[in-house]
Design an enzyme around this catalytic site. Structure first.
Site, PDB file in Angstrom:
ATOM      1  N   HIS A  15       0.845  -1.200   0.000  1.00 53.68           N
ATOM      2  CA  HIS A  15       0.000   0.000   0.000  1.00 53.68           C
ATOM      3  C   HIS A  15       0.881   1.251   0.000  1.00 53.68           C
ATOM      4  O   HIS A  15       2.122   1.163  -0.010  1.00 53.68           O
ATOM      5  CB  HIS A  15      -0.982  -0.006   1.171  1.00 53.68           C
ATOM      6  N   HIS A  18       3.884   1.723   2.391  1.00 52.63           N
ATOM      7  CA  HIS A  18       5.141   1.096   2.003  1.00 52.63           C
ATOM      8  C   HIS A  18       5.874   1.963   0.982  1.00 52.63           C
ATOM      9  O   HIS A  18       7.101   2.092   1.028  1.00 52.63           O
ATOM     10  CB  HIS A  18       4.880  -0.288   1.398  1.00 52.63           C
ATOM     11  N   CYS A 122      -0.893 -10.191  19.591  1.00 48.18           N
ATOM     12  CA  CYS A 122      -1.539  -9.566  18.429  1.00 48.18           C
ATOM     13  C   CYS A 122      -0.881 -10.111  17.172  1.00 48.18           C
ATOM     14  O   CYS A 122       0.317  -9.885  16.946  1.00 48.18           O
ATOM     15  CB  CYS A 122      -1.410  -8.048  18.475  1.00 48.18           C
ATOM     16  N   CYS A 125       0.483  -7.265  14.828  1.00 50.50           N
ATOM     17  CA  CYS A 125       1.778  -6.694  15.202  1.00 50.50           C
ATOM     18  C   CYS A 125       2.867  -7.752  15.338  1.00 50.50           C
ATOM     19  O   CYS A 125       4.045  -7.416  15.404  1.00 50.50           O
ATOM     20  CB  CYS A 125       1.668  -5.954  16.535  1.00 50.50           C
ATOM     21  N   CYS A 134      -5.175  -3.845  20.930  1.00 50.92           N
ATOM     22  CA  CYS A 134      -3.905  -3.575  20.267  1.00 50.92           C
ATOM     23  C   CYS A 134      -3.677  -2.066  20.178  1.00 50.92           C
ATOM     24  O   CYS A 134      -4.540  -1.330  19.673  1.00 50.92           O
ATOM     25  CB  CYS A 134      -3.907  -4.177  18.854  1.00 50.92           C
ATOM     26  N   HIS A 138      -5.100  -2.620  15.385  1.00 46.67           N
ATOM     27  CA  HIS A 138      -5.591  -3.834  14.727  1.00 46.67           C
ATOM     28  C   HIS A 138      -6.903  -4.266  15.389  1.00 46.67           C
ATOM     29  O   HIS A 138      -7.019  -4.302  16.617  1.00 46.67           O
ATOM     30  CB  HIS A 138      -4.555  -4.958  14.816  1.00 46.67           C
ATOM     31  N   LYS A 288      -5.136   4.801   9.997  1.00 46.17           N
ATOM     32  CA  LYS A 288      -3.862   4.329   9.475  1.00 46.17           C
ATOM     33  C   LYS A 288      -4.081   3.395   8.291  1.00 46.17           C
ATOM     34  O   LYS A 288      -4.902   2.488   8.331  1.00 46.17           O
ATOM     35  CB  LYS A 288      -3.099   3.582  10.571  1.00 46.17           C
ATOM     36  N   LYS A 291      -2.792  -3.024   5.053  1.00 40.35           N
ATOM     37  CA  LYS A 291      -3.129  -3.923   3.954  1.00 40.35           C
ATOM     38  C   LYS A 291      -4.531  -4.502   4.099  1.00 40.35           C
ATOM     39  O   LYS A 291      -5.135  -4.926   3.128  1.00 40.35           O
ATOM     40  CB  LYS A 291      -2.088  -5.047   3.884  1.00 40.35           C
TER      41      LYS A 291
END
Length: 470
Positions: A15, A18, A122, A125, A134, A138, A288, A291
């Site tokens: 995404h 990255h 998690c 993570c 988390c 997440h 945030k 993916k």
């Protein structure tokens, strides 16, 4: 300079977040190469994550198939994003990675021991937390895990790590992230789990040497890539002898790189990195980018729609050194049209047109120097936006110079002085812009090349009416 990015999980395609890190690293690499310095720019993929295993199960495909497919998508960003990395390591496929992980494991054996552990894990993570939810956002609930694991005596290195960061031998930028790391260290370090059961890992990963019922914890495995990718003489050249070894990363993984990784290296008797440069997150609608979020902003689709110059320029010109940045296509388009089409493109087109109109295309000597471009200082501080603004100050100064001198109203001598200055400014821009926008810089350089300039052509299309297909 040895420049590395983090290596992302390949449970899905890349995404825009990255792309941010890769483009930042690329700018550093190109900037230092342009100065004649030796550079190795490395990136890669973290293939051995439990996230990858679970994603393959959900998709109903073999883990190897999913990992190979998605890792290829990450490596394939090279072309669309104009990246210049020298090597791409895949932790499940690199011929020296497993042996390197085993070597580091054995070198730290004096700090490894087994004990029972129970905690909240998690998967997103790939780490344990004392309580939920988390902290990185997440959505999946934390899993309670109870098993016998190998542990690393991180607590033994608390004083050494504190001194390393406080002294600046391990430089962490920006300062707020340095302070965050120091606070974490000085609050007291607990020993950390560095393996998981092979059963929970579904047999995927690197087995613990001498204990095939355990696999090496994914972060230990992944962090090792910075040295395992360096085979033969490359290890001595880029890890032992290189005085600048810089890791780029997002803020969510700073603890692993600024605490766990240096402790591993201290334990193993290995040289340490010298710099950790941390960026904040890209968001969409305040959330945030991830993916799995459904709003991941595909960088390849954005490049297909708007061009690599627009995408790279937004990432470099809009993202601050500190603070999350919300992405929209409208902001990308507005920035590209304002700066590239209306600013730089208009400047070069006007200058080349006037040189042909008044001087039959022939380039006179420069009359004077315009603004300096203080990029070095900004990039040394890991401030890409300030560096981009510094380049753009020359565009703005040159456009002001056109309005101030009005070459079309000057006698021949005045035209030659003004236009010589402007051609020189455009040539300087092509050089200074190359680390940021290599494709655009090449077009600018071609437009003002030679003793007699080519005929003027538009350098950038306006994007306001363009949309991403699909």
């Amino acid at each position: 300079m040895y420049i590395t990015t983090t290596i992302p999980y390949v449970n899905a395609r890349p995404h825009l977040g990255h792309a941010l890190e890769l483009v930042q690293a690329d700018v550093l690499a190109r900037h230092h190469r342009r100065r004649g310095e030796p550079v190795r720019f490395q990136t890669g993929s973290d293939d051995n994550s439990l996230k990858n295993v679970l994603a393959a199960e959900a998709a109903g495909v073999p883990v190897r198939e999913l990992v190979d497919r998605n890792a290829a998508a990450f490596e394939g960003l090279r072309g669309p994003l104009d990246l210049s990395f020298d090597s791409f390591i895949r932790t499940s496929a690199h011929p020296g990675h497993r042996a390197g992980v085993e070597r580091i494991w054995e070198a730290t054996g004096h700090d490894l021991y087994q004990r029972h552990y129970e905690g909240l894990y998690c998967v997103g993570c790939e780490q344990f937390y004392p309580e939920g939810p988390c902290p990185d956002g997440h959505d999946a609930p934390l899993q309670r895990v109870s098993e016998q694991n190998w542990f690393f005596r991180l607590s033994r290195y608390q004083d050494a790590l504190s001194e390393l960061v406080r002294s600046g031998r391990l430089r962490i930028e920006p300062v707020a992230r340095r302070n965050e790391v120091l606070a974490f260290i000085e609050a007291g370090l607990d020993d950390i789990s560095v393996s998981r059961s092979a059963a929970r890992a579904r047999g995927w990963g690197i087995p613990v040497p001498g204990d095939p019922d355990q696999v090496v914890y994914v972060w230990w495995d992944a962090l090792a890539n910075y040295v395992t990718a360096l085979q033969g003489d490359d290890y001595d050249r880029w890890w032992v002898s290189e005085r600048r070894k810089v890791h780029l990363m997002g803020k969510g993984v700073i603890r692993f790189h600024a605490v766990y990784w240096p402790a591993m290296l201290l334990s193993a008797g290995e040289p340490l990195p010298t710099g950790i440069f941390v960026h904040d997150y890209l968001t969409v609608n305040g959330r945030k980018i991830s993916k799995s979020s459904g709003d991941a902003a595909d960088p390849v689709a954005l490049v297909d729609a708007y061009g690599v110059d627009a995408v790279r320029w937004w990432l470099l010109r809009e993202v601050p050194r500190v603070g999350d940045t919300d992405f929209t296509e409208e902001r990308l388009v507005a920035r590209a049209d304002e700066d590239l089409a209306n600013g730089l493109g208009n400047l070069v087109n006007r200058v080349v047109t006037m040189v042909h109109r008044f001087l039959d295309g022939h380039v006179p000597p420069a009359g004077e120097e315009l603004a300096e471009v203080p990029v070095d200082e900004a990039l040394a501080a890991f401030d890409f936006r300030r560096a981009a603004v510094a380049v753009w100050a020359l565009v703005e100064e040159a456009n002001r110079y056109v309005e101030r001198t009005r070459p079309w109203r000057q006698p021949r001598a005045g035209q030659e002085a003004a236009l010589g200055t402007l051609v020189h400014a455009c040539r300087t821009l092509a050089v200074q812009l190359e680390p940021f926008l290599p494709t655009a810089a090449a077009r600018v350089a071609a437009a003002v090349a030679g003793e007699r300039l080519p005929r003027p052509e538009p350098l950038f299309r306006r994007l306001a009416t363009t949309g991403v297909a699909g």
